[in-house]
Design a protein around this motif. Structure first.
Motif, PDB file in Angstrom:
ATOM      1  N   ARG A  95      55.010  41.475  15.558  1.00  0.00           N
ATOM      2  CA  ARG A  95      54.809  42.352  16.708  1.00  0.00           C
ATOM      3  C   ARG A  95      55.112  41.600  18.004  1.00  0.00           C
ATOM      4  O   ARG A  95      54.648  40.468  18.205  1.00  0.00           O
ATOM      5  CB  ARG A  95      53.376  42.879  16.730  1.00  0.00           C
ATOM      6  CG  ARG A  95      53.159  44.006  17.737  1.00  0.00           C
ATOM      7  CD  ARG A  95      51.770  44.596  17.610  1.00  0.00           C
ATOM      8  NE  ARG A  95      51.557  45.252  16.337  1.00  0.00           N
ATOM      9  CZ  ARG A  95      51.946  46.497  16.067  1.00  0.00           C
ATOM     10  NH1 ARG A  95      52.605  47.195  16.964  1.00  0.00           N
ATOM     11  NH2 ARG A  95      51.691  47.035  14.886  1.00  0.00           N
TER      12      ARG A  95
ATOM     13  N   THR B 217      59.216  43.382  15.669  1.00  0.00           N
ATOM     14  CA  THR B 217      59.194  44.838  15.789  1.00  0.00           C
ATOM     15  C   THR B 217      59.042  45.225  17.259  1.00  0.00           C
ATOM     16  O   THR B 217      58.323  44.551  18.005  1.00  0.00           O
ATOM     17  CB  THR B 217      58.037  45.443  14.982  1.00  0.00           C
ATOM     18  OG1 THR B 217      56.807  44.873  15.423  1.00  0.00           O
ATOM     19  CG2 THR B 217      58.221  45.223  13.506  1.00  0.00           C
ATOM     20  N   PRO B 218      59.728  46.308  17.679  1.00  0.00           N
ATOM     21  CA  PRO B 218      60.580  47.172  16.870  1.00  0.00           C
ATOM     22  C   PRO B 218      61.833  46.437  16.407  1.00  0.00           C
ATOM     23  O   PRO B 218      62.402  45.644  17.138  1.00  0.00           O
ATOM     24  CB  PRO B 218      60.924  48.320  17.832  1.00  0.00           C
ATOM     25  CG  PRO B 218      60.824  47.711  19.197  1.00  0.00           C
ATOM     26  CD  PRO B 218      59.700  46.726  19.113  1.00  0.00           C
ATOM     27  N   TRP B 219      62.261  46.749  15.165  1.00  0.00           N
ATOM     28  CA  TRP B 219      63.406  46.052  14.595  1.00  0.00           C
ATOM     29  C   TRP B 219      64.648  46.941  14.612  1.00  0.00           C
ATOM     30  O   TRP B 219      64.566  48.165  14.759  1.00  0.00           O
ATOM     31  CB  TRP B 219      63.124  45.578  13.182  1.00  0.00           C
ATOM     32  CG  TRP B 219      62.527  46.612  12.233  1.00  0.00           C
ATOM     33  CD1 TRP B 219      62.871  47.924  12.092  1.00  0.00           C
ATOM     34  CD2 TRP B 219      61.477  46.368  11.292  1.00  0.00           C
ATOM     35  NE1 TRP B 219      62.116  48.524  11.119  1.00  0.00           N
ATOM     36  CE2 TRP B 219      61.244  47.591  10.605  1.00  0.00           C
ATOM     37  CE3 TRP B 219      60.734  45.248  10.938  1.00  0.00           C
ATOM     38  CZ2 TRP B 219      60.287  47.715   9.604  1.00  0.00           C
ATOM     39  CZ3 TRP B 219      59.787  45.384   9.938  1.00  0.00           C
ATOM     40  CH2 TRP B 219      59.568  46.598   9.284  1.00  0.00           C
TER      41      TRP B 219
ATOM     42  N   LYS C 145      66.586  45.958   8.621  1.00  0.00           N
ATOM     43  CA  LYS C 145      65.530  46.291   7.663  1.00  0.00           C
ATOM     44  C   LYS C 145      66.111  46.920   6.397  1.00  0.00           C
ATOM     45  O   LYS C 145      65.694  46.597   5.275  1.00  0.00           O
ATOM     46  CB  LYS C 145      64.536  47.254   8.324  1.00  0.00           C
ATOM     47  CG  LYS C 145      63.451  47.818   7.388  1.00  0.00           C
ATOM     48  CD  LYS C 145      62.538  46.736   6.834  1.00  0.00           C
ATOM     49  CE  LYS C 145      61.239  47.288   6.269  1.00  0.00           C
ATOM     50  NZ  LYS C 145      61.407  48.247   5.163  1.00  0.00           N
TER      51      LYS C 145
ATOM     52  N   MET D  38      60.143  50.966  13.304  1.00  0.00           N
ATOM     53  CA  MET D  38      58.857  50.315  13.034  1.00  0.00           C
ATOM     54  C   MET D  38      58.478  50.500  11.572  1.00  0.00           C
ATOM     55  O   MET D  38      58.989  51.408  10.907  1.00  0.00           O
ATOM     56  CB  MET D  38      57.773  50.919  13.919  1.00  0.00           C
ATOM     57  CG  MET D  38      58.008  50.790  15.418  1.00  0.00           C
ATOM     58  SD  MET D  38      57.826  49.103  16.044  1.00  0.00           S
ATOM     59  CE  MET D  38      56.050  48.935  16.054  1.00  0.00           C
TER      60      MET D  38
ATOM     61  N   PRO E  30      56.989  41.997   9.476  1.00  0.00           N
ATOM     62  CA  PRO E  30      57.029  42.415  10.884  1.00  0.00           C
ATOM     63  C   PRO E  30      56.289  41.442  11.790  1.00  0.00           C
ATOM     64  O   PRO E  30      55.174  41.014  11.492  1.00  0.00           O
ATOM     65  CB  PRO E  30      56.363  43.787  10.873  1.00  0.00           C
ATOM     66  CG  PRO E  30      55.488  43.794   9.662  1.00  0.00           C
ATOM     67  CD  PRO E  30      56.159  42.904   8.654  1.00  0.00           C
TER      68      PRO E  30
ATOM     69  N   ASP F 156      53.180  52.840  11.351  1.00  0.00           N
ATOM     70  CA  ASP F 156      52.785  52.061  12.524  1.00  0.00           C
ATOM     71  C   ASP F 156      52.593  53.002  13.719  1.00  0.00           C
ATOM     72  O   ASP F 156      53.496  53.749  14.086  1.00  0.00           O
ATOM     73  CB  ASP F 156      53.851  51.007  12.839  1.00  0.00           C
ATOM     74  CG  ASP F 156      53.379  49.996  13.868  1.00  0.00           C
ATOM     75  OD1 ASP F 156      53.082  50.404  15.008  1.00  0.00           O
ATOM     76  OD2 ASP F 156      53.313  48.797  13.539  1.00  0.00           O
TER      77      ASP F 156
END
Length: 391
Positions: A146, A125-127, A132, A356, A144, A360
């Motif tokens: 980070r 993430t961020p993806w 997703k 995200m 996720p 989040d």
């Protein structure tokens, strides 16, 4: 009322289309036109020689209008295998290349060969939101991971997330949305982790043509057994401005190609012929032109980084390829900020909440700026508007 697939209903609506809906009823004066930095796509058509080659194919080549091989036109598969073998100092065969309807379809095909409902896939993430969304639609849990302050994920952190249900790790480098260019040693670390735990490593290199580094960004294809671990994804949309023609590629082992062919035949039969012809022509004839495109994107990247560094309160966390991932200084979530910037400053960008997990806090603090859609004058205008914005 018609039945509804709950997995499809559970995912969010396409973020770029959502942002476009914000434009409804708005107008922008000529002296302050809209600065649209929402979508990561070239805004100009392919160069004239490429368009002419595609037009000639449409007029003169009957096969340009027919079904082609499910895995792609042989000349394009051969071109990709040869170019990638040279670029990555590896050995890639044409039968390890499939041509897809864009890179999103390449991702869907790869996931379909690896995971089923109830399985897990690790996404930093961020993806990239479409990754997703596809996992959601398949009932696959996106786990996720980070990233660190440099927006680069850590293989050791990923290892802590692996369970008995984990099927794959997905990386995008240069990254969408952060712009981060993952170091070769990081990619090797994920490759070794995936191998040691019996997982697949899906590496999306859609933006490889705009990497600021010289030479190969990794040595994974030099491993003689790369196909036991690696599935590589690519898009011709950015390099040759073929966004509307939907031409992507997936590189995988012959065993996976058997399964990928089943998926592609079912969802599209084959990628469009004219787009494939254009991509092959571009690879053969536009090397110098593409070098110029890369130089322009790198110049825009430099202008973006310099401009953002001078903006009070803003902090760029990642900047590369088409994107900047920036922390904003305002006391409001990015979902609200993005719409206010559109209405009050004439700037359309995407809030970090679109990249995200829901709720989040990091998503609320960040925005994605697709700066490749603006020239250097446009980037300068963006800086003036962001500096003048007073919520």
């Amino acid at each position: 009322m018609l039945p509804l697939n709950p997995a499809l209903a559970a995912t969010f609506r396409p973020p770029v289309m959502e942002a476009r809906r914000w434009l409804a009823g708005l107008s922008f004066p000529p002296e302050r036109p809209l600065i649209n930095l929402s979508q990561a796509a070239p805004v100009e058509p392919p160069p004239d020689p490429l368009r002419r080659a595609m037009a000639e194919a449409a007029l003169e080549r009957p096969d340009a209008h027919l079904y082609g091989p499910v895995l792609g036109r042989p000349e394009l598969r051969e071109a990709v295998a040869g170019e990638w073998s040279r670029a990555y100092a590896g050995a890639i065969r044409p039968e390890e290349v499939a041509i897809t309807q864009g890179c999103n379809q390449a991702f869907c095909a790869a996931i379909q060969t690896l995971a089923a409902a109830g399985d897990e896939v690790i996404l930093p993430t961020p993806w990239y939101f479409n990754h997703k969304m596809w996992l959601d639609m398949q009932g696959i849990r996106a786990v996720p991971l980070r990233c660190g302050p440099d927006m680069v994920p850590d293989p050791a952190e990923a290892e802590r997330l692996i369970t008995a249900r984990t099927s794959a790790i997905v990386l995008v480098s240069p990254n969408n949305p952060s712009g981060a260019e993952y170091p070769g040693e990081t990619l090797r670390g994920f490759f070794d982790l995936a191998r040691s735990r019996g997982l697949a490593l899906i590496l999306d290199e859609t933006y490889r043509d705009f990497d600021a580094r010289e030479g190969a960004p990794h040595d994974l294809f030099a491993d003689p057994d790369w196909g036991d671990v690696l599935i590589h994804l690519y898009s011709f949309s950015k390099a040759y401005r073929l966004t509307g023609h939907r031409v992507g590629a997936v590189i995988a082992s012959p065993a996976h190609m058997v399964e990928i062919e089943k998926f592609l035949d079912t969802v599209a039969i084959c990628a469009g012929q004219i787009g494939q012809i254009g991509a092959a022509w571009g690879m053969a004839n536009l090397r110098d032109w593409l070098a110029g495109e890369r130089a322009e994107i790198l110049a825009r990247r430099a202008a973006m980084a310099e401009g953002m560094a001078a903006l009070p309160g803003w902090r760029v966390k990642g900047c590369g390829a088409y994107f900047a991932w920036a922390e904003h200084p305002f006391d409001m979530p990015s979902s609200e900020l993005a719409q206010r910037l559109l209405r009050e400053a004439g700037v359309l960008l995407l809030p970090g909440t679109m990249f995200m997990p829901e709720g989040d806090a990091e998503g609320a603090r960040h925005v994605r700026i697709a700066f490749a859609n603006a020239d250097r004058d446009g980037i300068a205008a963006l800086m003036r508007r962001l500096e003048a914005f007073r919520p």
